[in-house]
Write a protein that holds these residues in place. Structure first.
Motif, PDB file in Angstrom:
ATOM      1  N   LEU A 421      -4.504   3.891 -14.878  1.00 54.56           N
ATOM      2  CA  LEU A 421      -5.168   3.753 -13.579  1.00 54.56           C
ATOM      3  C   LEU A 421      -5.988   4.992 -13.270  1.00 54.56           C
ATOM      4  O   LEU A 421      -7.093   4.898 -12.718  1.00 54.56           O
ATOM      5  CB  LEU A 421      -4.118   3.514 -12.486  1.00 54.56           C
ATOM      6  CG  LEU A 421      -4.637   3.446 -11.049  1.00 54.56           C
ATOM      7  CD1 LEU A 421      -5.676   2.337 -10.894  1.00 54.56           C
ATOM      8  CD2 LEU A 421      -3.490   3.240 -10.066  1.00 54.56           C
ATOM      9  N   THR A 432      -9.646   4.634  -4.327  1.00 52.23           N
ATOM     10  CA  THR A 432      -8.406   4.587  -3.543  1.00 52.23           C
ATOM     11  C   THR A 432      -8.654   5.114  -2.132  1.00 52.23           C
ATOM     12  O   THR A 432      -9.525   5.959  -1.912  1.00 52.23           O
ATOM     13  CB  THR A 432      -7.293   5.423  -4.201  1.00 52.23           C
ATOM     14  OG1 THR A 432      -7.646   6.807  -4.155  1.00 52.23           O
ATOM     15  CG2 THR A 432      -7.068   4.992  -5.631  1.00 52.23           C
ATOM     16  N   ALA A 480      -0.775  -1.401  -1.810  1.00 56.77           N
ATOM     17  CA  ALA A 480       0.553  -1.097  -2.333  1.00 56.77           C
ATOM     18  C   ALA A 480       1.363  -0.311  -1.324  1.00 56.77           C
ATOM     19  O   ALA A 480       0.858   0.614  -0.685  1.00 56.77           O
ATOM     20  CB  ALA A 480       0.439  -0.305  -3.636  1.00 56.77           C
ATOM     21  N   VAL A 485       3.370  -4.922  -3.795  1.00 56.69           N
ATOM     22  CA  VAL A 485       1.932  -4.859  -4.069  1.00 56.69           C
ATOM     23  C   VAL A 485       1.345  -6.216  -3.727  1.00 56.69           C
ATOM     24  O   VAL A 485       1.913  -7.251  -4.083  1.00 56.69           O
ATOM     25  CB  VAL A 485       1.646  -4.510  -5.548  1.00 56.69           C
ATOM     26  CG1 VAL A 485       0.142  -4.436  -5.799  1.00 56.69           C
ATOM     27  CG2 VAL A 485       2.305  -3.207  -5.942  1.00 56.69           C
ATOM     28  N   TYR A 503      -6.360   0.026  -3.198  1.00 54.97           N
ATOM     29  CA  TYR A 503      -7.130   0.147  -4.441  1.00 54.97           C
ATOM     30  C   TYR A 503      -8.233  -0.898  -4.396  1.00 54.97           C
ATOM     31  O   TYR A 503      -7.949  -2.095  -4.359  1.00 54.97           O
ATOM     32  CB  TYR A 503      -6.232  -0.084  -5.659  1.00 54.97           C
ATOM     33  CG  TYR A 503      -5.053   0.865  -5.736  1.00 54.97           C
ATOM     34  CD1 TYR A 503      -5.179   2.123  -6.313  1.00 54.97           C
ATOM     35  CD2 TYR A 503      -3.820   0.505  -5.207  1.00 54.97           C
ATOM     36  CE1 TYR A 503      -4.103   3.003  -6.377  1.00 54.97           C
ATOM     37  CE2 TYR A 503      -2.740   1.373  -5.265  1.00 54.97           C
ATOM     38  CZ  TYR A 503      -2.881   2.611  -5.841  1.00 54.97           C
ATOM     39  OH  TYR A 503      -1.825   3.474  -5.895  1.00 54.97           O
ATOM     40  N   LEU A 519       0.523  -2.903 -11.714  1.00 58.49           N
ATOM     41  CA  LEU A 519       1.151  -1.986 -10.755  1.00 58.49           C
ATOM     42  C   LEU A 519       2.571  -2.452 -10.429  1.00 58.49           C
ATOM     43  O   LEU A 519       3.508  -1.646 -10.356  1.00 58.49           O
ATOM     44  CB  LEU A 519       0.322  -1.908  -9.471  1.00 58.49           C
ATOM     45  CG  LEU A 519      -0.954  -1.072  -9.524  1.00 58.49           C
ATOM     46  CD1 LEU A 519      -1.740  -1.220  -8.224  1.00 58.49           C
ATOM     47  CD2 LEU A 519      -0.636   0.394  -9.770  1.00 58.49           C
ATOM     48  N   ARG A 520       2.747  -3.750 -10.238  1.00 57.12           N
ATOM     49  CA  ARG A 520       4.081  -4.285  -9.949  1.00 57.12           C
ATOM     50  C   ARG A 520       4.997  -4.107 -11.143  1.00 57.12           C
ATOM     51  O   ARG A 520       6.180  -3.773 -11.004  1.00 57.12           O
ATOM     52  CB  ARG A 520       3.998  -5.766  -9.579  1.00 57.12           C
ATOM     53  CG  ARG A 520       3.291  -6.042  -8.259  1.00 57.12           C
ATOM     54  CD  ARG A 520       3.370  -7.511  -7.897  1.00 57.12           C
ATOM     55  NE  ARG A 520       4.751  -7.897  -7.613  1.00 57.12           N
ATOM     56  CZ  ARG A 520       5.281  -9.066  -7.945  1.00 57.12           C
ATOM     57  NH1 ARG A 520       4.561  -9.948  -8.612  1.00 57.12           N
ATOM     58  NH2 ARG A 520       6.530  -9.340  -7.642  1.00 57.12           N
ATOM     59  N   VAL A 526       5.232   2.988  -5.995  1.00 61.00           N
ATOM     60  CA  VAL A 526       3.873   2.727  -6.453  1.00 61.00           C
ATOM     61  C   VAL A 526       2.823   3.455  -5.645  1.00 61.00           C
ATOM     62  O   VAL A 526       1.650   3.200  -5.786  1.00 61.00           O
ATOM     63  CB  VAL A 526       3.577   1.209  -6.420  1.00 61.00           C
ATOM     64  CG1 VAL A 526       4.433   0.491  -7.417  1.00 61.00           C
ATOM     65  CG2 VAL A 526       3.770   0.649  -5.038  1.00 61.00           C
ATOM     66  N   THR A 527       3.221   4.373  -4.783  1.00 62.07           N
ATOM     67  CA  THR A 527       2.228   5.125  -4.025  1.00 62.07           C
ATOM     68  C   THR A 527       2.090   6.507  -4.601  1.00 62.07           C
ATOM     69  O   THR A 527       2.992   7.049  -5.227  1.00 62.07           O
ATOM     70  CB  THR A 527       2.618   5.245  -2.546  1.00 62.07           C
ATOM     71  OG1 THR A 527       3.868   5.899  -2.475  1.00 62.07           O
ATOM     72  CG2 THR A 527       2.701   3.891  -1.890  1.00 62.07           C
ATOM     73  N   VAL A 535       1.637   7.039  -9.930  1.00 67.03           N
ATOM     74  CA  VAL A 535       1.046   5.715 -10.114  1.00 67.03           C
ATOM     75  C   VAL A 535      -0.202   5.773 -10.975  1.00 67.03           C
ATOM     76  O   VAL A 535      -0.568   4.796 -11.641  1.00 67.03           O
ATOM     77  CB  VAL A 535       0.740   5.089  -8.730  1.00 67.03           C
ATOM     78  CG1 VAL A 535      -0.402   5.800  -8.045  1.00 67.03           C
ATOM     79  CG2 VAL A 535       0.451   3.607  -8.864  1.00 67.03           C
ATOM     80  N   ARG A 536      -0.862   6.926 -11.028  1.00 66.99           N
ATOM     81  CA  ARG A 536      -2.082   7.033 -11.834  1.00 66.99           C
ATOM     82  C   ARG A 536      -1.794   6.922 -13.332  1.00 66.99           C
ATOM     83  O   ARG A 536      -2.708   6.717 -14.123  1.00 66.99           O
ATOM     84  CB  ARG A 536      -2.801   8.357 -11.524  1.00 66.99           C
ATOM     85  CG  ARG A 536      -3.401   8.389 -10.125  1.00 66.99           C
ATOM     86  CD  ARG A 536      -3.919   9.768  -9.761  1.00 66.99           C
ATOM     87  NE  ARG A 536      -4.489   9.785  -8.424  1.00 66.99           N
ATOM     88  CZ  ARG A 536      -5.806   9.759  -8.172  1.00 66.99           C
ATOM     89  NH1 ARG A 536      -6.664   9.739  -9.161  1.00 66.99           N
ATOM     90  NH2 ARG A 536      -6.244   9.763  -6.928  1.00 66.99           N
ATOM     91  N   THR A 538       0.038   4.593 -14.580  1.00 67.50           N
ATOM     92  CA  THR A 538       0.251   3.177 -14.895  1.00 67.50           C
ATOM     93  C   THR A 538      -0.696   2.753 -16.010  1.00 67.50           C
ATOM     94  O   THR A 538      -1.914   2.947 -15.927  1.00 67.50           O
ATOM     95  CB  THR A 538       0.003   2.306 -13.649  1.00 67.50           C
ATOM     96  OG1 THR A 538       0.891   2.713 -12.611  1.00 67.50           O
ATOM     97  CG2 THR A 538       0.208   0.837 -13.963  1.00 67.50           C
TER      98      THR A 538
END
Length: 592
Positions: A421, A432, A480, A485, A503, A519-520, A526-527, A535-536, A538
């Motif tokens: 991500l 974002t 998210a 999400v 996003y 993401l899920r 997830v933040t 999360v980046r 992912t």
């Protein structure tokens, strides 16, 4: 009297024409916002002059009306004297006092009279009373306007003498004065001298023939021997010191001595004492009064005599309708029991149908007497209501079912080129956004998508005020929270709420459902604010848009399945409860 009137946050919001949340934001963001000079940590008070100066300094438009000027000067005298001063303002507006003998200082008295000239004495006094009730909302119990109007309508107050033995500031007595087309004579008694005076002045300014006396109705009945055409009452609930010891042999207890903990049953009998034969009583009661064991004997006696005619569940309380039996009158065989907590409009037609002996919402008195004399409306649902509720819940349960996506099982996992991500953000495929820091979502005109909305998949339920930094959400945005999400289907003019990350994808190169699914799948938090998971990092496969959309459709189908499982779990519990009750009580029967 203080020379520096004070205002609370609600007053400031009114002056500036903004919501309370905006005032909270000003206090947080501006170091030079006036500091509180009184009140409490939860309800601070500010200097009106300092607030006006600050608003002018920041170019924020505001207007202090004459009514607000009068109110702030009244409040400046201190909380303990506020009711007394509001009563004195009523004396001034009714002509019962003049500037020379009023308890208000001459300047304030002049402003009160000027307010009366500008808006009319009655409207001016109602304005001051509304502010007084708002300021003392936790101390003064006031009947809801719609409930007051309903009670007066049911007892038929037109052209009648109406009594309220616990009248407070006169809310119930004002209802017949304002709604009845014919002349009305009202009688009221109130324990607080200040409230009794305010009630009297409110009625007098409406041109109502009224007699309002202060005093304890239980111990010192101000209208002993008086029989009104109708009685309305919203008595204090759960009052232990109502006079049980002194009043044991009182002749008002025609239906039984009220137990020490059942003060409301003392009020019921007091009201019946003061209504003529055939006259009606409408009294608000705590819901527990319909079933508490100590009051069972009195409830039974009221039913046997034909005095208790209806028990109606309203929001937060029950409404009991009683009729004083006339000599030789045959008592009814049933009583109206109705749950109208969700629909007050259902009460009047149901009562009329009961009076005309065509109601289908009654319970036989003999059945109540054979049981615990439990008149709780929720316990006495109509038989067809239970069956209908079960059928509706069953249909919704079946309709909520969803199927999983048809996924191919591979012998070996795919080895695909991947990205993160963070890389997609650097490449400009994803941007974002987050809500402004310290943003409030508990009041205002702008709808807000909250964390709970993201989790449940519901429409935006929060609200905020217009301010810098708000992030409008659009269809296709991925939102998210810490635990969920969602891909936004319809922005609906809402903005992003606190503790959420948005996003926004370049839809020409990246499918939003594809991103949301990975993401899920990453799980955990997830933040970007999480210390345990960035999360980046992912990982997503690099795929053409067409293949992304195939993945996105499967992810979307899994999200629908998750929502359906959550909904069917809740519906299933409801279905089971209704089925058990229906079978056990004879409302439902197995299919042959």
């Amino acid at each position: 009297m203080s020379h520096d009137p004070t205002v609370n946050a609600g007053d400031i919001a009114r002056l500036a024409g903004v919501g309370r949340a905006a005032v909270s934001n000003w206090r947080r963001r501006h170091d030079d916002f006036p500091q509180p000079i009184g009140g409490t940590a939860n309800q601070p008070l500010f200097s009106l002059r300092q607030v006006e100066s600050w608003l002018r300094r920041y170019g924020k438009s505001y207007q202090v009306s004459l009514g607000d000027r009068v109110w702030q000067r009244l409040k400046a005298a201190g909380d303990l004297r506020l009711g007394e001063l509001v009563a004195h303002a009523g004396a001034l507006l009714t002509g019962a006092a003049d500037v020379s003998d009023a308890a208000l200082d001459p300047e304030l008295a002049r402003l009160v009279l000027e307010l009366g000239q500008e808006h009319g004495p009655a409207a001016a006094y109602e304005f001051l009373c509304e502010r007084y009730l708002e300021a003392h909302s936790r101390r003064l119990s006031v009947t809801r306007d719609d409930v007051a109007e309903l009670m007066v309508t049911l007892v038929g107050a037109d052209g009648a003498t109406v009594l309220d033995p616990a009248c407070g500031v006169g809310t119930l007595l004002l209802a017949p004065a304002l709604t009845a087309p014919g002349p009305v004579r009202v009688l009221g008694q109130e324990l607080s001298e200040t409230s009794a005076a305010i009630a009297a002045f409110r009625l007098r300014l409406r041109g109502v023939e009224a007699s309002v006396v202060p005093g304890d109705s239980m111990r010192h009945d101000g209208f002993a021997g008086e029989r009104a055409d109708a009685v309305v009452c919203d008595p204090p609930f759960n009052e232990r010191a109502w006079g049980y010891e002194e009043l044991t042999g009182d002749p008002r207890w025609e239906y039984g001595l009220p137990p020490r903990g059942e003060s409301e049953l003392a009020w019921v009998q007091h009201c019946l004492t003061h209504v003529r034969p055939g006259g009606l009583v409408a009294i608000l009661m705590p819901p527990a009064a319909a079933s508490r064991r100590p009051g069972r004997r009195i409830r039974a006696n009221l039913l046997r005599a034909g005095a208790l005619r209806a028990v109606v569940a309203l929001p937060g309380s029950d409404l009991w309708l009683l009729r004083r039996p006339a000599a030789g009158e045959r008592p009814p065989s049933d009583v109206l029991i109705l749950d109208a907590a969700a629909d007050l409009a259902a009460v009047e037609p149901a009562w009329r149908a009961y009076v005309e002996e065509r109601s289908e919402q009654t319970v036989r008195i003999i059945d109540l007497l054979a049981d615990e004399v439990d008149m709780t409306p929720a316990r006495h649902q109509r038989r067809d209501d239970v069956g209908r509720a079960f059928a509706e819940a069953r249909d919704r349960f079946l309709a909520a079912a969803a199927v999983p996506p048809d996924l191919k099982v591979l012998d070996q996992p795919l080895d695909q080129p991947a990205t993160t991500l963070g890389d997609l953000i650097k490449e400009g495929l994803v941007t974002t956004s987050q809500a402004p820091p310290k943003m409030a979502a508990d009041g205002g005109d702008v709808p807000v998508l909250t964390s709970d909305d993201v989790f449940s998949g519901s429409s935006p339920s929060g609200a905020t005020t217009v301010q810098q930094g708000l992030v409008a959400i659009r269809p296709g945005d991925v939102v998210a929270s810490y635990s969920a999400v969602r891909v936004v289907a319809d922005g609906g003019g809402a903005v992003l709420g606190p503790h959420l990350t948005l996003y926004r994808v370049d839809a020409r190169r990246l499918d939003p459902d594809f991103l949301a699914g990975f993401l899920r799948a990453a799980g955990g938090r997830v933040t970007t604010g999480s210390s345990r998971f960035d999360v980046r990092r992912t990982r997503l496969p690099r795929l053409p848009l067409k293949e992304q959309k195939a993945y996105g459709a499967a992810f979307r189908q899994l999200a629908v399945l998750e929502d359906a499982i959550r909904e069917t779990s809740s519906l299933g519990q409801t279905l089971i409860r209704l089925g058990l009750d229906g079978l056990a009580e004879g409302h439902l029967h197995p299919q042959s």
